[in-house]
Structure formats: C-alpha cells, structure tokens
Motif scaffolding. Structure first.
Motif, PDB file in Angstrom:
ATOM      1  N   ALA A   9      -3.134 -12.483 -20.001  1.00  0.00           N
ATOM      2  CA  ALA A   9      -2.425 -11.124 -20.621  1.00  0.00           C
ATOM      3  C   ALA A   9      -1.830 -11.397 -22.101  1.00  0.00           C
ATOM      4  O   ALA A   9      -0.909 -11.358 -22.420  1.00  0.00           O
ATOM      5  CB  ALA A   9      -1.338 -10.484 -19.916  1.00  0.00           C
ATOM      6  N   GLY A  13      -6.221  -9.286 -23.331  1.00  0.00           N
ATOM      7  CA  GLY A  13      -6.434  -8.858 -22.023  1.00  0.00           C
ATOM      8  C   GLY A  13      -5.415  -7.670 -21.929  1.00  0.00           C
ATOM      9  O   GLY A  13      -5.754  -6.591 -21.408  1.00  0.00           O
ATOM     10  N   ILE A  14      -4.472  -7.706 -22.622  1.00  0.00           N
ATOM     11  CA  ILE A  14      -3.595  -6.452 -22.652  1.00  0.00           C
ATOM     12  C   ILE A  14      -4.090  -5.031 -23.416  1.00  0.00           C
ATOM     13  O   ILE A  14      -4.067  -4.103 -22.453  1.00  0.00           O
ATOM     14  CB  ILE A  14      -2.087  -6.593 -23.563  1.00  0.00           C
ATOM     15  CG1 ILE A  14      -1.437  -7.763 -22.824  1.00  0.00           C
ATOM     16  CG2 ILE A  14      -1.287  -5.388 -23.776  1.00  0.00           C
ATOM     17  CD1 ILE A  14      -0.095  -8.380 -23.784  1.00  0.00           C
ATOM     18  N   ALA A  17      -7.095  -3.840 -20.825  1.00  0.00           N
ATOM     19  CA  ALA A  17      -6.269  -3.473 -19.615  1.00  0.00           C
ATOM     20  C   ALA A  17      -5.887  -1.826 -19.849  1.00  0.00           C
ATOM     21  O   ALA A  17      -6.182  -0.639 -19.274  1.00  0.00           O
ATOM     22  CB  ALA A  17      -5.169  -4.037 -19.034  1.00  0.00           C
ATOM     23  N   LEU A  32      -4.485  -7.467 -13.909  1.00  0.00           N
ATOM     24  CA  LEU A  32      -4.261  -8.466 -15.137  1.00  0.00           C
ATOM     25  C   LEU A  32      -3.577  -9.845 -14.691  1.00  0.00           C
ATOM     26  O   LEU A  32      -2.618  -9.786 -14.081  1.00  0.00           O
ATOM     27  CB  LEU A  32      -3.568  -7.509 -16.056  1.00  0.00           C
ATOM     28  CG  LEU A  32      -3.118  -8.088 -17.506  1.00  0.00           C
ATOM     29  CD1 LEU A  32      -4.409  -8.595 -18.262  1.00  0.00           C
ATOM     30  CD2 LEU A  32      -2.226  -7.136 -18.223  1.00  0.00           C
ATOM     31  N   GLU A  34      -1.839 -13.657 -15.361  1.00  0.00           N
ATOM     32  CA  GLU A  34      -1.204 -14.294 -16.495  1.00  0.00           C
ATOM     33  C   GLU A  34      -0.405 -15.261 -15.739  1.00  0.00           C
ATOM     34  O   GLU A  34       0.478 -15.177 -15.117  1.00  0.00           O
ATOM     35  CB  GLU A  34      -0.533 -13.104 -17.398  1.00  0.00           C
ATOM     36  CG  GLU A  34       0.442 -13.925 -18.602  1.00  0.00           C
ATOM     37  CD  GLU A  34      -0.378 -14.842 -19.517  1.00  0.00           C
ATOM     38  OE1 GLU A  34      -1.222 -14.142 -20.022  1.00  0.00           O
ATOM     39  OE2 GLU A  34       0.195 -16.041 -19.702  1.00  0.00           O
ATOM     40  N   ASN A  39       5.937 -13.153 -22.608  1.00  0.00           N
ATOM     41  CA  ASN A  39       4.761 -12.631 -23.257  1.00  0.00           C
ATOM     42  C   ASN A  39       5.238 -12.504 -24.707  1.00  0.00           C
ATOM     43  O   ASN A  39       5.848 -11.655 -25.141  1.00  0.00           O
ATOM     44  CB  ASN A  39       4.400 -11.227 -22.689  1.00  0.00           C
ATOM     45  CG  ASN A  39       2.972 -11.229 -22.871  1.00  0.00           C
ATOM     46  OD1 ASN A  39       2.509 -10.878 -24.016  1.00  0.00           O
ATOM     47  ND2 ASN A  39       2.302 -11.426 -21.662  1.00  0.00           N
ATOM     48  N   THR A  62       6.244 -10.477 -18.959  1.00  0.00           N
ATOM     49  CA  THR A  62       4.985 -10.074 -18.798  1.00  0.00           C
ATOM     50  C   THR A  62       4.796  -8.947 -17.728  1.00  0.00           C
ATOM     51  O   THR A  62       4.116  -8.017 -17.401  1.00  0.00           O
ATOM     52  CB  THR A  62       4.290 -11.270 -18.317  1.00  0.00           C
ATOM     53  OG1 THR A  62       3.944 -12.181 -19.372  1.00  0.00           O
ATOM     54  CG2 THR A  62       2.803 -10.894 -17.684  1.00  0.00           C
ATOM     55  N   LEU A  65       4.382  -5.172 -18.270  1.00  0.00           N
ATOM     56  CA  LEU A  65       2.971  -4.811 -18.411  1.00  0.00           C
ATOM     57  C   LEU A  65       2.555  -4.044 -17.124  1.00  0.00           C
ATOM     58  O   LEU A  65       1.569  -3.488 -17.097  1.00  0.00           O
ATOM     59  CB  LEU A  65       1.990  -5.914 -18.658  1.00  0.00           C
ATOM     60  CG  LEU A  65       2.351  -6.609 -20.116  1.00  0.00           C
ATOM     61  CD1 LEU A  65       1.367  -7.784 -20.280  1.00  0.00           C
ATOM     62  CD2 LEU A  65       1.790  -5.652 -21.176  1.00  0.00           C
ATOM     63  N   VAL A  72      -0.176  -6.556 -12.169  1.00  0.00           N
ATOM     64  CA  VAL A  72      -0.051  -7.666 -13.067  1.00  0.00           C
ATOM     65  C   VAL A  72       0.343  -8.673 -11.862  1.00  0.00           C
ATOM     66  O   VAL A  72       1.338  -8.690 -11.307  1.00  0.00           O
ATOM     67  CB  VAL A  72       1.171  -7.900 -13.946  1.00  0.00           C
ATOM     68  CG1 VAL A  72       1.436  -9.250 -14.492  1.00  0.00           C
ATOM     69  CG2 VAL A  72       0.973  -6.725 -15.232  1.00  0.00           C
ATOM     70  N   TYR A 377       2.738  -1.201 -25.528  1.00  0.00           N
ATOM     71  CA  TYR A 377       2.280  -1.785 -24.368  1.00  0.00           C
ATOM     72  C   TYR A 377       3.399  -2.569 -23.643  1.00  0.00           C
ATOM     73  O   TYR A 377       3.172  -2.836 -22.360  1.00  0.00           O
ATOM     74  CB  TYR A 377       1.476  -3.140 -24.807  1.00  0.00           C
ATOM     75  CG  TYR A 377       0.367  -2.779 -25.519  1.00  0.00           C
ATOM     76  CD1 TYR A 377      -0.907  -2.091 -25.190  1.00  0.00           C
ATOM     77  CD2 TYR A 377      -0.006  -3.033 -27.047  1.00  0.00           C
ATOM     78  CE1 TYR A 377      -1.856  -1.765 -25.812  1.00  0.00           C
ATOM     79  CE2 TYR A 377      -0.781  -2.555 -27.772  1.00  0.00           C
ATOM     80  CZ  TYR A 377      -1.937  -2.055 -27.022  1.00  0.00           C
ATOM     81  OH  TYR A 377      -3.036  -1.665 -27.963  1.00  0.00           O
TER      82      TYR A 377
END
Ligand code: FAD
Length: 378
Positions: A9, A13-14, A17, A32, A34, A39, A62, A65, A72, A377
C-alpha cells in the motif's frame, strides 16, 4: 465477484486499489496487503529534513485506507506463489483472480552508515537529520548517494538545496560547507546531458560542492572513503540507502535475472498471466540501455493502466490503456521555489525531458499535491 490481491500500500498499490474500485467496484473484492502501520507520503520527507513538516504531518494510518470495497490486511507478506496467484500473510493463504505486485524497493544500509549518518529516505532518518540540523552551528554537511539505483533521482539534489536555504536563513552560510557525493556521472543521468547540466548549475550556483563518480567504500565517525581513493570529512551526514528487490520477491519465481520484476513495458503484465507488477519493484530497460527511473509518478500512471485493463478483462473487454513512459516531477530548490521537469522516457533513441523555468508556482503545486494525496486516499 473477482478477487484482486494488491501487494503493497504505497503509491502504486493505493492508486490501483482506488482506480479498480471506481471502475469495477461491483464486480471485485479488493484486498490490499501492507506491512507498515504508518503510511508515509515520502516526498514530504525532504520538507521534514529541514523542519518544514513535523513527523506527524507526513504519515497517516494504513488502516484508514480501509473502505467499502477495499479490505486492508496488515502484515508482512511471507510468500508469493505466482503459479496459482496466491500469497501467504499472517500464516493465512489468500488466492486471487488477479494480482498486482507493488512492493517497492527494500532499503538497506551498507558500511555502518546508520551509525554515523541519517537515512533521509525514511521517517526516522529524516526526523533525526532535522534534530541535528536544528542545533547545527556550522561545519561540513555531506549528502551522500551511497549506491545506485535509488528512487527519485532528483531527491539528493533537492535535499542539498533545501538544506542550503535553511543554513542561509539561519545565518550560518559563511561557516558551513555543503557537498554532494555520488557514484553518478551527472544529476539524473537517464534524462540526458541538458537537464543534468541545468541541475548541476542550480546546485553549484548555490555554493554547493558537487562530486560525481564517488562510490563510498567505508565510513567512520568523520570521514567517508571512496573507491577512487579520495576521502571526505563531514560533521553532519545524510545518505540515500542501497535499494534492493524485496526478499519475498527474490524468493519467488517472479523476478528476472536482475532480481527486479520484468514486465511488458506497456501493460505491466509479468510473465504470469493475470499478474501485474508496477512501480519500484520492476525493471524496465529503455532504448538508451539505462532503466526507467524509480519514481512515484511512474508507479501512479502504471497503476491507472493496470486498474483499467483488469476492469476491462473482468468485463470481457480487451485492454484499452497503455503506460507510455511519460512522467513529470517537481524539483525543490529552496527559498519556496521549485522547478518542473517533464518528458517522455520511452522516446527513441533516448528520453526527451525538459524543465520549465523554476518559480514559486511549482513549489505550491507540490504542496497542493501533498494535500490532495491525503484528502483523496486517507
Ligand atoms: C525522499 C523521497 C522523495 C521522493 N519524491 C518523489 C517525487 O517528488 N516524485 C516522484 O515521482 N517520486 C518521488 N519519490 C519516489 C517515490 O516515493 C517512489 O518511487 C514510489 O513510492 C514507488 O511506489 P511503489 O508503489 O512502487 O512503492 P512504495 O511506495 O515504496 O510502496 C511499497 C509498499 O510495499 C510495502 N511492502 C514491502 N514489502 C512488503 C511485504 N513483504 N509485505 C507487506 N508489505 C510490504 C512497503 O511497506 C510499502 O508501503 C521520492 C522518494 C523519496 C525517498
């Protein structure tokens, strides 16, 4: 419902997604993976180094997300099995219909560098560098590129110019010498001589000493030694670490001979059908013989390409998007100014990259992008 496994992530990756959720949200289950709870928006580490951001301002959790359609999973991916599109994390096995590998580059410090200097490519290193800089009374500051390749080829030059700006404002310019040592032959060699010379000139006009073709071989409390036999003393040291392919990739059947993942340079598909790799964990040789630089902007566009084409395939449609090697980046110059470089890295026979006149505008664009990142995000 198709299962999509997104590994990492970070930038790539972010964006994958989010784009996939937008384009095929009702047809996909996105997971996802991570390992880091914090993050970090890494471009802001350069501002953190000179006190323009606090550590808390440059990361988010993280976990935030997590949202409708994106689950996640926090944990270290221990094994990747491309043969059946699966992976292992936290002792559990996950199987997908498509996989996107965006695990970045692993950072590794040689020559006991962390004992003597600050790895400004990490949250802790950029933080500890500023702690020392804020009490600095004058002396020798060295920015060292310890190894090639390294992500964001502009970053050491930006770091040097931001530090110079900080030192001048503090009234320490007369008592301070700032130098960059690098194994490169010029700044950002892949972009060609014109841009490299422009950046070299900007750096040197600020009184920063610039030493090319210096590969560090050993370090002690005050001196760096290089493979050409030269040495350099320092009082404060910031360095870029060695970049290597993540262990979990090296342990799998994904990478090519280099240890990085070979991909189709337009679709980012690997040798395994339905498995894509994007961003820093890939290697894309350019016509000039040099690889595509490792930069977030490429991870970003590659993510958009992969998300679109996976969405198409799920709907039974052909691929409709290509990554075309176009990219751009801001170059922080200090004093609230930045430059803006843009170009086509797939151009034949070599990349065509230009720079717009530096100004306050580009700096504010970079600040805006940081705000946009958090807003969109997280
Ligand atoms: C100081 C600095 C400034 C920069 N500025 C710019 C800039 O201005 N413009 C630009 O284009 N680029 C910039 N970059 C480069 C940019 O940040 C990277 O190229 C970009 O983040 C690459 O994206 P990625 O998705 O490939 O990898 P990353 O963003 O590094 O993400 C990889 C993710 O995978 C996770 N991961 C790795 N292994 C595992 C595992 N085994 N299990 C679970 N998770 C794992 C990592 O924790 C990480 O979160 C900068 C970099 C630095 C260090």
């Amino acid at each position: 419902m198709k299962n999509i496994l997104i590994l990492g992530a970070g930038t790539g990756g972010i964006i994958t997604a989010h784009e996939l959720q937008k384009k095929a949200g009702d047809k996909v289950k996105i997971t996802l993976f991570e390992k880091e709870e914090k993050n970090v928006f890494v471009p802001s580490l350069l501002w953190l180094m000179v006190g323009k951001r606090s550590p808390q301002q440059v990361f988010r959790s993280t976990k935030s997300l997590n949202r409708k359609g994106i689950e996640v999973v926090l944990g270290n991916i221990e094994k990747i099995q491309p043969e059946n599109i699966s992976l292992n994390v936290n002792g559990k096995s996950y199987h997908g219909d498509f996989m996107v590998v965006a695990l970045g580059a692993s950072l590794y410090s040689e020559h006991n560098l962390p004992q003597y200097g600050h790895n400004f490519y990490t949250l802790d290193g950029a933080t500890s560098f500023y702690n020392k800089l804020s009490t600095f009374k004058g002396g020798k500051i060295v920015i060292l590129v310890s190894s090639l390749p390294f992500k964001c080829p502009a970053a050491p030059y930006e770091a040097a110019m931001l530090i110079e700006s900080y030192i001048r404002k503090k009234g320490l310019k007369n008592k301070t010498e700032i130098s960059i040592y690098t194994p490169e032959t010029q700044p950002m060699p892949v972009t060609g001589k014109e841009l490299g010379n422009a950046v070299k000139m900007m750096v040197e006009q600020k009184g920063i000493h610039y030493f090319t073709e210096h590969q560090v071989t050993s370090v002690n409390q005050q001196t760096l030694t290089f493979s050409n036999g030269k040495t350099a003393d320092y009082d404060l040291l910031a360095f870029t670490p060695k970049h290597i392919p993540p262990q979990v990739i090296r342990d799998s059947t994904l990478p090519g001979k280099s240890g990085w993942i070979d991909v189709n340079r337009n679709t980012m598909e690997t040798n395994f059908s339905g498995i894509f790799a994007i961003g820093d964990n890939t290697i894309i040789p350019l016509e000039s013989g040099k690889p595509l630089p490792k930069a977030g902007v490429f991870a970003h566009y590659q993510a958009e390409t992969v998300a679109q084409n996976i969405a198409n395939r799920i709907k039974g449609e052909p691929d409709s998007k290509n990554f075309n090697g176009v990219g751009q980046c801001f170059l922080e110059l200090g004093n609230g100014k930045a430059g803006y470089a843009y170009g086509n890295f797939y151009a034949s026979p070599s990349p065509v990259v230009k720079m717009k006149n530096p100004g306050f505008w580009w700096h504010w664009e970079k600040v805006w992008f940081e705000k946009y990142w958090w807003f969109k995000y997280f």
